[in-house]
Design a protein around this motif. Structure first.
Motif, short mmCIF file in Angstrom:
data_model
loop_
_atom_site.label_atom_id
_atom_site.label_comp_id
_atom_site.label_asym_id
_atom_site.label_seq_id
_atom_site.Cartn_x
_atom_site.Cartn_y
_atom_site.Cartn_z
N GLY A 295 50.71 33.36 36.83
CA GLY A 295 49.63 34.02 37.55
C GLY A 295 49.09 35.22 36.81
N LEU A 296 49.99 36.07 36.32
CA LEU A 296 49.55 37.26 35.59
C LEU A 296 48.83 36.89 34.29
CD1 LEU A 296 52.57 39.71 36.04
CD2 LEU A 296 50.31 39.83 37.12
N GLN A 297 49.32 35.88 33.59
CA GLN A 297 48.68 35.48 32.34
C GLN A 297 47.30 34.86 32.60
OE1 GLN A 297 49.49 36.48 29.57
NE2 GLN A 297 51.64 36.31 29.05
N ALA A 298 47.16 34.10 33.67
CA ALA A 298 45.85 33.56 34.02
C ALA A 298 44.89 34.68 34.38
CB ALA A 298 45.99 32.58 35.19
N ILE A 299 45.39 35.64 35.17
CA ILE A 299 44.56 36.79 35.54
C ILE A 299 44.09 37.54 34.30
CG2 ILE A 299 44.70 39.09 36.58
CD1 ILE A 299 46.54 37.80 38.72
N GLN A 300 45.01 37.73 33.34
CA GLN A 300 44.66 38.48 32.14
C GLN A 300 43.44 37.89 31.43
OE1 GLN A 300 46.90 38.46 28.28
NE2 GLN A 300 47.53 40.50 28.90
N GLN A 301 43.30 36.59 31.47
CA GLN A 301 42.19 35.94 30.80
C GLN A 301 40.93 35.83 31.67
OE1 GLN A 301 41.78 35.11 27.68
NE2 GLN A 301 43.81 35.86 27.16
N PHE A 302 41.11 35.42 32.92
CA PHE A 302 39.94 35.07 33.73
C PHE A 302 39.21 36.27 34.33
CE2 PHE A 302 42.07 30.90 33.64
CZ PHE A 302 41.01 30.16 33.14
N VAL A 303 39.70 37.48 34.08
CA VAL A 303 38.87 38.64 34.39
C VAL A 303 37.85 38.89 33.29
CG1 VAL A 303 40.63 39.73 35.83
CG2 VAL A 303 40.50 40.31 33.38
N THR A 458 27.50 35.98 35.28
CA THR A 458 28.77 35.75 34.59
C THR A 458 29.75 36.88 34.87
OG1 THR A 458 27.67 34.52 32.82
CG2 THR A 458 29.85 35.42 32.33
N PHE A 459 29.28 38.13 34.81
CA PHE A 459 30.17 39.25 35.07
C PHE A 459 30.49 39.41 36.55
CE2 PHE A 459 29.47 40.27 30.71
CZ PHE A 459 30.54 41.05 30.34
N LEU A 460 29.63 38.91 37.43
CA LEU A 460 29.99 38.88 38.85
C LEU A 460 31.13 37.90 39.10
CD1 LEU A 460 26.55 39.05 40.73
CD2 LEU A 460 28.34 40.80 40.64
N ILE A 461 31.15 36.80 38.36
CA ILE A 461 32.27 35.85 38.46
C ILE A 461 33.56 36.52 38.01
CG2 ILE A 461 33.25 33.71 37.51
CD1 ILE A 461 30.40 32.60 37.40
N PHE A 462 33.50 37.27 36.90
CA PHE A 462 34.67 38.00 36.43
C PHE A 462 35.14 38.99 37.50
CE2 PHE A 462 33.12 37.51 31.78
CZ PHE A 462 33.67 36.24 31.72
N ALA A 463 34.22 39.68 38.15
CA ALA A 463 34.56 40.66 39.18
C ALA A 463 35.24 39.97 40.37
CB ALA A 463 33.31 41.40 39.65
N PHE A 464 34.77 38.80 40.76
CA PHE A 464 35.40 38.05 41.85
C PHE A 464 36.83 37.67 41.48
CE2 PHE A 464 36.47 33.94 43.79
CZ PHE A 464 36.40 34.29 45.13
N ASN A 465 37.03 37.23 40.25
CA ASN A 465 38.39 36.90 39.78
C ASN A 465 39.30 38.12 39.83
OD1 ASN A 465 37.50 34.30 39.29
ND2 ASN A 465 37.20 34.61 37.10
N THR A 466 38.75 39.28 39.51
CA THR A 466 39.53 40.52 39.55
C THR A 466 39.95 40.85 40.98
OG1 THR A 466 38.36 41.37 37.60
CG2 THR A 466 39.50 42.98 38.98
N LEU A 467 39.06 40.63 41.93
CA LEU A 467 39.38 40.87 43.33
C LEU A 467 40.52 39.97 43.80
CD1 LEU A 467 38.62 42.31 45.99
CD2 LEU A 467 36.97 40.46 46.41
N ILE A 468 40.46 38.69 43.42
CA ILE A 468 41.53 37.75 43.77
C ILE A 468 42.85 38.19 43.13
CG2 ILE A 468 42.32 35.37 43.55
CD1 ILE A 468 40.05 35.76 45.55
N SER A 469 42.78 38.69 41.91
CA SER A 469 44.00 39.10 41.21
C SER A 469 44.69 40.26 41.92
CB SER A 469 43.68 39.48 39.76
OG SER A 469 43.00 40.72 39.69
#
Length: 518
Positions: A295-303, A458-469
């Motif tokens: 989970g942490l490694q996926a988060i590191q990339q998908f933000v 694209t950066f809004l998608i990154f922000a959403f991923n950060t919120l989930i993380s």
């Protein structure tokens, strides 16, 4: 002590959470020994090479011109070149953990250096796009081996109270490699075939590491004990804990042997691999460790961080900065210096708390990036020369880098502390493969995504991923700072135990202080 120490499972299970000798050894260590410092810095060259690779490709993609096949690179060809290394790292990292258990951490890093050298030389001499991609792929095999094995190697040699900051040195080397790659790119990218020099320079640190590890450094004590090389393990442990008594060192070897039930030495390679897979997915604590690590490694990339590192020069070129490679140095410099801050605070504040503090700030910077892109016309670079939003974008990307590198840039690479010895290699392999899968996806689709749905979305998608993380970390990631490697399995045996882990972290800090006072 040439034969395996005798023990039974009941005794092992009753002592598995105590790690008594480890606690005493750590308390007696007021600083890392010379061997630990030397191995940390030499091993972290793998991190430097990892960082240099992600950094130099950014400047190479904007300076390579028509040197390959006599044509300018298209967006899709840029993505092929950048993602080839991630693909190679993904493929090699799947087996790296098992390979590290089979031949050792030391020889796995030596193999990593050899693959990196071959890949770099292919890229340096080629005039063909396909050969360039093959060179990047082979280099990726080496990067995958090193990115997993370096933090694993360091964590197994480090006293637990220094483990976080010593593994962070490897992360600091990654960011240092990126900074130097950007700086060298800014110097050589305007020269004819300057990109070849940028690639060739990567061989120097690689050769230094190859020689140093091959001739001067031992393998980790836990690996040596796993192979029943107890005398060798004692020699290494005495160098790690020079102020400790022989009896305490011998107790530690016995304890590690008891705590780390391993394969039957008569098993062949396939039986050992199958045993590790069964152990990883049949024991609840191991499954929880895998969920956290992957989970942490996926988060590191998908933000979105590595997309920024691979293509920062392309991004700044897109919004109208004339010397885009030079501007990218601000990004790499921020990454490097913020990681220095993380180096000093990660063991004191704790991994979990750093993430919970930094991620909301990361989220805010991504929202500002999206807002900035919404006010920039990427189809008309000339009109952006006096556009204040491109400078706001630069500042927001620097903020992105700052809040990422202090938390998510470092903590996921502490992954090896999550797994017991028998599945540490395999568990680290799967979590590292998760990281490289995310890197491959981002590097392959990022420019196309920017082009098709707009940079702002694209950066809004990154922000959403950060919120989930943030939600993932808040509920599932316990505080592991200060805990022994052998304690974590007990912590995760009946749940993620976030509250309990915080208490254990505080107790470990108080325990070190009490022992030192006496």
């Amino acid at each position: 002590m040439q034969q395996p120490l005798s023990f039974d499972r009941e005794r092992t299970e009753s002592t598995a959470s105590q790690s008594t000798s480890n606690t005493l050894l750590d308390a007696l260590s007021d600083k890392p020994s010379n061997l630990v410092w030397t191995l940390t810095f030499v091993t972290s060259i793998s991190g430097f090479l990892f960082g240099y690779d992600t950094g130099y490709i950014s400047s190479v993609l904007v300076s390579i011109g028509s040197d390959l096949n006599g044509k300018e690179l298209s967006i899709k060809q840029r993505e092929y070149i950048s993602s080839a290394t991630s693909l190679g790292a993904l493929l090699s990292s799947i087996l790296t953990g098992f390979l590290a258990d089979l031949i050792g951490r030391k020889f796995t890093l030596i193999l990593s250096d050899l693959l990196f050298i071959i890949g770099a030389l292919i890229q340096y001499f080629t005039y063909d796009l396909n050969e360039m991609i093959i060179g990047r792929l082979i280099m990726g095999f080496g990067v995958g081996l090193g990115s997993l094995c370096a933090p694993l190697y360091i964590s197994e040699l480090s006293p637990s109270k220094f483990r976080g900051r010593l593994v962070t040195i490897n992360c600091l080397a990654i960011t240092g490699g990126q900074l130097i790659a950007y700086s060298i790119g800014a110097i050589f990218s305007n020269l004819s075939h300057g990109w070849r020099i940028i690639i060739l320079l990567s061989l120097l640190p690689c050769i230094i590491q190859f020689i140093s590890i091959s001739f001067f450094l031992p393998d980790s004590p836990r690996y040596l004990i796993m192979k029943n090389k107890f005398n060798d393990a004692i020699i290494v442990l005495k160098k790690i804990y020079p102020n400790s008594s022989d009896s305490l060192i011998h107790s530690n070897v016995e304890e590690l042997q008891q705590l780390n039930l391993l394969w039957n030495n008569n098993d062949n390679i396939f039986q050992k691999l199958l045993s590790s897979w069964i152990e990883l997915f049949s024991i609840s604590s191991n499954k929880r460790s895998l969920i956290i690590a992957c989970g942490l490694q996926a988060i590191q990339q998908f933000v979105g961080f590595n997309a920024l590192m691979y293509f920062s020069s392309s991004i700044f070129e897109l919004v109208g900065f004339k010397n885009s490679t030079f501007v990218s140095c601000f990004i790499a410099g921020t990454n490097f210096f913020t990681t220095i801050i993380a180096l000093f605070i990660i063991d004191k504040i704790g991994r979990r708390k750093i993430l919970l503090y930094s991620i909301p700030l990361l989220f805010s910077s991504q929202i500002i990036c999206a807002l900035s892109f919404a006010h920039i016309d990427i189809n008309d670079i000339n009109n952006n020369n006096n556009n204040i939003w491109k400078y706001i974008l630069l500042i927001s990307l620097i903020m992105f880098e700052m809040f990422y590198s202090i938390g998510l840039g470092n903590v996921p690479w502490q992954q090896s502390e999550l797994f017991p010895q028998k599945v540490r290699g395999l568990g680290s392999s799967l979590s590292t493969a998760t990281n490289w899968f995310g890197s491959m996806v981002l590097s392959y689709f990022f420019l196309s995504l920017m082009n098709s749905i707009s940079p702002s979305l694209t950066f809004l998608i990154f922000a959403f991923n950060t919120l989930i993380s943030f939600i993932f970390i808040y509920y599932l990631y316990p505080e592991l700072s200060g805990l022994q490697l052998e304690q974590v399995q007990d912590l995760l045996s009946d749940g993620f135990n976030v509250s309990k882990s915080i208490n254990l972290h505080n107790d470990s800090l108080n325990g070190y202080q009490l022992i030192n006072q006496h």
